[in-house]
Motif scaffolding. Sequence first.
Motif, PDB file in Angstrom:
ATOM      1  N   TRP A  47     -55.488  47.968  29.322  1.00 46.35           N
ATOM      2  CA  TRP A  47     -54.057  47.831  29.468  1.00 46.35           C
ATOM      3  C   TRP A  47     -53.871  45.906  29.291  1.00 46.35           C
ATOM      4  O   TRP A  47     -55.091  45.401  28.890  1.00 46.35           O
ATOM      5  N   HIS A  48     -52.884  45.512  29.361  1.00 47.55           N
ATOM      6  CA  HIS A  48     -52.579  43.925  29.069  1.00 47.55           C
ATOM      7  C   HIS A  48     -53.547  43.170  29.825  1.00 47.55           C
ATOM      8  O   HIS A  48     -53.237  43.417  31.139  1.00 47.55           O
ATOM      9  N   PRO A  49     -54.190  42.244  29.533  1.00 46.93           N
ATOM     10  CA  PRO A  49     -55.209  41.566  30.174  1.00 46.93           C
ATOM     11  C   PRO A  49     -54.325  40.635  31.482  1.00 46.93           C
ATOM     12  O   PRO A  49     -55.007  40.211  32.219  1.00 46.93           O
ATOM     13  N   ASP A  50     -53.173  40.606  31.081  1.00 49.81           N
ATOM     14  CA  ASP A  50     -52.428  39.710  32.160  1.00 49.81           C
ATOM     15  C   ASP A  50     -52.226  40.217  33.419  1.00 49.81           C
ATOM     16  O   ASP A  50     -51.821  39.826  34.282  1.00 49.81           O
ATOM     17  N   GLN A  51     -52.591  41.756  33.511  1.00 50.42           N
ATOM     18  CA  GLN A  51     -52.250  42.573  34.767  1.00 50.42           C
ATOM     19  C   GLN A  51     -53.577  42.319  35.601  1.00 50.42           C
ATOM     20  O   GLN A  51     -53.757  42.878  36.567  1.00 50.42           O
ATOM     21  N   ARG A  52     -54.754  41.764  35.140  1.00 52.71           N
ATOM     22  CA  ARG A  52     -55.980  41.630  35.735  1.00 52.71           C
ATOM     23  C   ARG A  52     -55.828  41.337  37.172  1.00 52.71           C
ATOM     24  O   ARG A  52     -56.481  41.737  38.203  1.00 52.71           O
ATOM     25  N   ASP A  53     -54.997  40.162  37.207  1.00 52.10           N
ATOM     26  CA  ASP A  53     -55.095  39.502  38.552  1.00 52.10           C
ATOM     27  C   ASP A  53     -53.833  39.981  39.312  1.00 52.10           C
ATOM     28  O   ASP A  53     -53.415  39.377  40.388  1.00 52.10           O
ATOM     29  N   THR A  54     -53.360  41.200  39.158  1.00 52.25           N
ATOM     30  CA  THR A  54     -52.315  41.589  40.048  1.00 52.25           C
ATOM     31  C   THR A  54     -52.683  43.099  40.602  1.00 52.25           C
ATOM     32  O   THR A  54     -51.950  43.783  40.663  1.00 52.25           O
ATOM     33  N   MET A  55     -54.141  43.144  40.308  1.00 50.98           N
ATOM     34  CA  MET A  55     -54.579  44.671  40.976  1.00 50.98           C
ATOM     35  C   MET A  55     -55.022  44.582  42.290  1.00 50.98           C
ATOM     36  O   MET A  55     -55.613  43.395  42.897  1.00 50.98           O
ATOM     37  N   VAL A  56     -55.188  45.593  43.084  1.00 53.34           N
ATOM     38  CA  VAL A  56     -55.725  45.658  44.373  1.00 53.34           C
ATOM     39  C   VAL A  56     -56.254  47.127  44.718  1.00 53.34           C
ATOM     40  O   VAL A  56     -56.259  47.926  43.591  1.00 53.34           O
ATOM     41  N   VAL A  73     -46.823  43.649  53.441  1.00 52.61           N
ATOM     42  CA  VAL A  73     -47.025  42.506  53.885  1.00 52.61           C
ATOM     43  C   VAL A  73     -48.429  42.066  53.475  1.00 52.61           C
ATOM     44  O   VAL A  73     -48.205  40.759  53.184  1.00 52.61           O
ATOM     45  N   ALA A  74     -49.441  42.892  53.158  1.00 50.27           N
ATOM     46  CA  ALA A  74     -50.793  42.279  53.024  1.00 50.27           C
ATOM     47  C   ALA A  74     -50.582  41.878  51.442  1.00 50.27           C
ATOM     48  O   ALA A  74     -51.474  40.695  51.053  1.00 50.27           O
ATOM     49  N   ALA A  75     -49.847  42.565  50.647  1.00 48.82           N
ATOM     50  CA  ALA A  75     -49.913  42.030  49.366  1.00 48.82           C
ATOM     51  C   ALA A  75     -48.618  41.568  48.924  1.00 48.82           C
ATOM     52  O   ALA A  75     -48.171  41.526  47.591  1.00 48.82           O
ATOM     53  N   ALA A  76     -47.791  40.862  49.644  1.00 54.13           N
ATOM     54  CA  ALA A  76     -46.551  40.502  49.327  1.00 54.13           C
ATOM     55  C   ALA A  76     -46.482  39.533  48.157  1.00 54.13           C
ATOM     56  O   ALA A  76     -45.594  39.843  47.249  1.00 54.13           O
ATOM     57  N   GLY A  77     -47.365  38.479  48.021  1.00 49.48           N
ATOM     58  CA  GLY A  77     -47.633  37.574  46.850  1.00 49.48           C
ATOM     59  C   GLY A  77     -47.682  38.182  45.479  1.00 49.48           C
ATOM     60  O   GLY A  77     -47.007  38.040  44.562  1.00 49.48           O
ATOM     61  N   LEU A  78     -48.670  38.919  45.571  1.00 51.02           N
ATOM     62  CA  LEU A  78     -49.229  40.020  44.418  1.00 51.02           C
ATOM     63  C   LEU A  78     -48.043  40.858  44.046  1.00 51.02           C
ATOM     64  O   LEU A  78     -47.735  40.933  42.700  1.00 51.02           O
ATOM     65  N   VAL A  79     -47.310  41.746  44.863  1.00 53.60           N
ATOM     66  CA  VAL A  79     -46.205  42.563  44.536  1.00 53.60           C
ATOM     67  C   VAL A  79     -45.251  41.682  43.883  1.00 53.60           C
ATOM     68  O   VAL A  79     -44.692  42.159  42.667  1.00 53.60           O
ATOM     69  N   ALA A  80     -44.792  40.663  44.427  1.00 56.20           N
ATOM     70  CA  ALA A  80     -43.703  39.693  43.777  1.00 56.20           C
ATOM     71  C   ALA A  80     -44.052  39.099  42.516  1.00 56.20           C
ATOM     72  O   ALA A  80     -43.362  39.262  41.455  1.00 56.20           O
ATOM     73  N   ASP A  81     -45.442  38.698  42.254  1.00 54.31           N
ATOM     74  CA  ASP A  81     -45.899  38.489  41.135  1.00 54.31           C
ATOM     75  C   ASP A  81     -45.923  39.501  39.815  1.00 54.31           C
ATOM     76  O   ASP A  81     -45.075  39.439  38.683  1.00 54.31           O
ATOM     77  N   ASN A  82     -46.474  40.718  40.196  1.00 49.11           N
ATOM     78  CA  ASN A  82     -46.463  41.659  39.583  1.00 49.11           C
ATOM     79  C   ASN A  82     -44.960  42.267  39.109  1.00 49.11           C
ATOM     80  O   ASN A  82     -44.734  42.667  37.758  1.00 49.11           O
ATOM     81  N   LEU A  83     -44.026  42.318  39.963  1.00 49.67           N
ATOM     82  CA  LEU A  83     -42.836  42.692  39.829  1.00 49.67           C
ATOM     83  C   LEU A  83     -42.060  41.652  38.830  1.00 49.67           C
ATOM     84  O   LEU A  83     -41.482  42.293  37.823  1.00 49.67           O
ATOM     85  N   GLU A  84     -42.226  40.487  38.697  1.00 46.29           N
ATOM     86  CA  GLU A  84     -41.698  39.591  37.855  1.00 46.29           C
ATOM     87  C   GLU A  84     -42.337  39.394  36.425  1.00 46.29           C
ATOM     88  O   GLU A  84     -41.407  39.505  35.657  1.00 46.29           O
ATOM     89  N   ARG A  85     -43.602  39.817  36.474  1.00 46.96           N
ATOM     90  CA  ARG A  85     -44.205  40.097  34.933  1.00 46.96           C
ATOM     91  C   ARG A  85     -43.465  41.365  34.437  1.00 46.96           C
ATOM     92  O   ARG A  85     -43.223  41.339  33.223  1.00 46.96           O
ATOM     93  N   TYR A  86     -43.378  42.533  35.380  1.00 45.71           N
ATOM     94  CA  TYR A  86     -42.519  43.652  34.789  1.00 45.71           C
ATOM     95  C   TYR A  86     -41.509  43.501  34.278  1.00 45.71           C
ATOM     96  O   TYR A  86     -40.768  44.121  33.429  1.00 45.71           O
ATOM     97  N   LEU A  87     -40.565  42.899  35.285  1.00 43.99           N
ATOM     98  CA  LEU A  87     -39.250  42.562  34.852  1.00 43.99           C
ATOM     99  C   LEU A  87     -39.031  41.937  33.380  1.00 43.99           C
ATOM    100  O   LEU A  87     -37.936  42.103  32.759  1.00 43.99           O
ATOM    101  N   ARG A  88     -40.000  40.957  33.200  1.00 43.51           N
ATOM    102  CA  ARG A  88     -40.055  40.249  32.073  1.00 43.51           C
ATOM    103  C   ARG A  88     -40.004  41.490  30.778  1.00 43.51           C
ATOM    104  O   ARG A  88     -39.514  41.167  29.872  1.00 43.51           O
ATOM    105  N   ARG A  89     -41.205  42.115  31.179  1.00 43.68           N
ATOM    106  CA  ARG A  89     -41.436  43.131  30.201  1.00 43.68           C
ATOM    107  C   ARG A  89     -40.304  44.038  29.633  1.00 43.68           C
ATOM    108  O   ARG A  89     -40.264  44.290  28.497  1.00 43.68           O
TER     109      ARG A  89
END
Length: 385
Positions: free
Chosen positions: A145-154, A36-52
């Motif tokens: 790691w890939h720098p794009d992941q910096r803003d999807t960390m908790v 619940v607390a990280a829903a937006g970040l989880v969805a964003d990170n998941l979409e990034r990895y689905l593309r990868r």
Amino acid sequence: MVDDDAARDRPETTDTPAPVISVSGTPAECGAGYGVAAAGLVADNLERYLRRFRDEAGLSRAAVRIAGSTFRSASHAAHPRVAEMLDGLAEGAGVAVDEIYALNARTELLYGARPDGADGGCTAAGVLGTRTRDGHLLLGQNWDWHPDQRDTMVLLRTVDEHGAVVLTLAEAGMLAKTGLNSAGLGVCVNMLGSDRDGLAAGRAPGVPYHVLLRAVLEAGSLGQASRVACRTTRNASINLLLGQAGPYGGELLDLEVVPGDVGWLHPTDGILTHANHLESALSVRDTMKNFGGSSLFRAARARRLLVDRADRAPVDLADLADVFHDHLGLPLAICRHLDERDAPVDQGETVFSVLLDLDSRRLGLAAGPPCRHEYQWFELTDVTG
């Protein structure tokens, strides 16, 4: 900030390096609260990895979900409490549970398909309390790691129903990376590569890399952590630099965990370091040999820097931080910087740097590259979101 004089001349950042999420309860309740607390970040990170997964491994979303379902079954069989937390996370974040398990298996899915696609990253180091100024066991690493992941960390803090506390850096939707727990156990992690990696035909599906990592971090002692690492069926190679605070400076142990085998290393003169190639005598081919890179010298250099300091005076947190700022071999140094000559898929840099004081039960976190940022400190018993 690092509490030592040697680090005072570095620029200081006041912003929290990563969002802090603190949850408590049963594994399912912790997972749901995190989701619940990280829903937006989880969805964003998941979409990034689905593309990868699609672009790098040729996996459709349907194939990702099939793989995730397999990993989910293996996780529930081996580590049900971790699996309950992941199930709760998916429900709380409102994402498909099979995709959450695929996210936690991103190492298996990406590098099982292209094991020679990158030269790894991460440099880890530990110093026994017998070689430190205050007698505390110190541990830390640069996570490359890939720098794009910096803003999807908790920064995730969990308190279970028994009062056990875990504080760890994590990619949103995952449960662990570098961290420590209330038993004084700390874990740093390095990617490895061997010729046994991947979901080969006829090989039993194993527990995802990051599920194993969380299970190790939840162990109550160094011996229990080694049991978890050695007994868990797996499909990817992983290095775990483990430490536990205690009398006589605590203890350090490095485990090189490959599918079907484990090698181990002990500290020499109170110091233990590791990068991304195998150093124990395992009877597997180290696939990191196929493309060279800075892993061939980073661990040796980190050790030499620490030994030099320890021979002159006891080591402190600033000394460990200075090692993680080292630029020899730039851009592919211990403090790794982006190399524009690399293909976009292979680009990496130090995304975060972590210091662990296991006796004080605290974690220092700096955004990367760490030469540009100060460490912000978080106490295990006093972290709020």
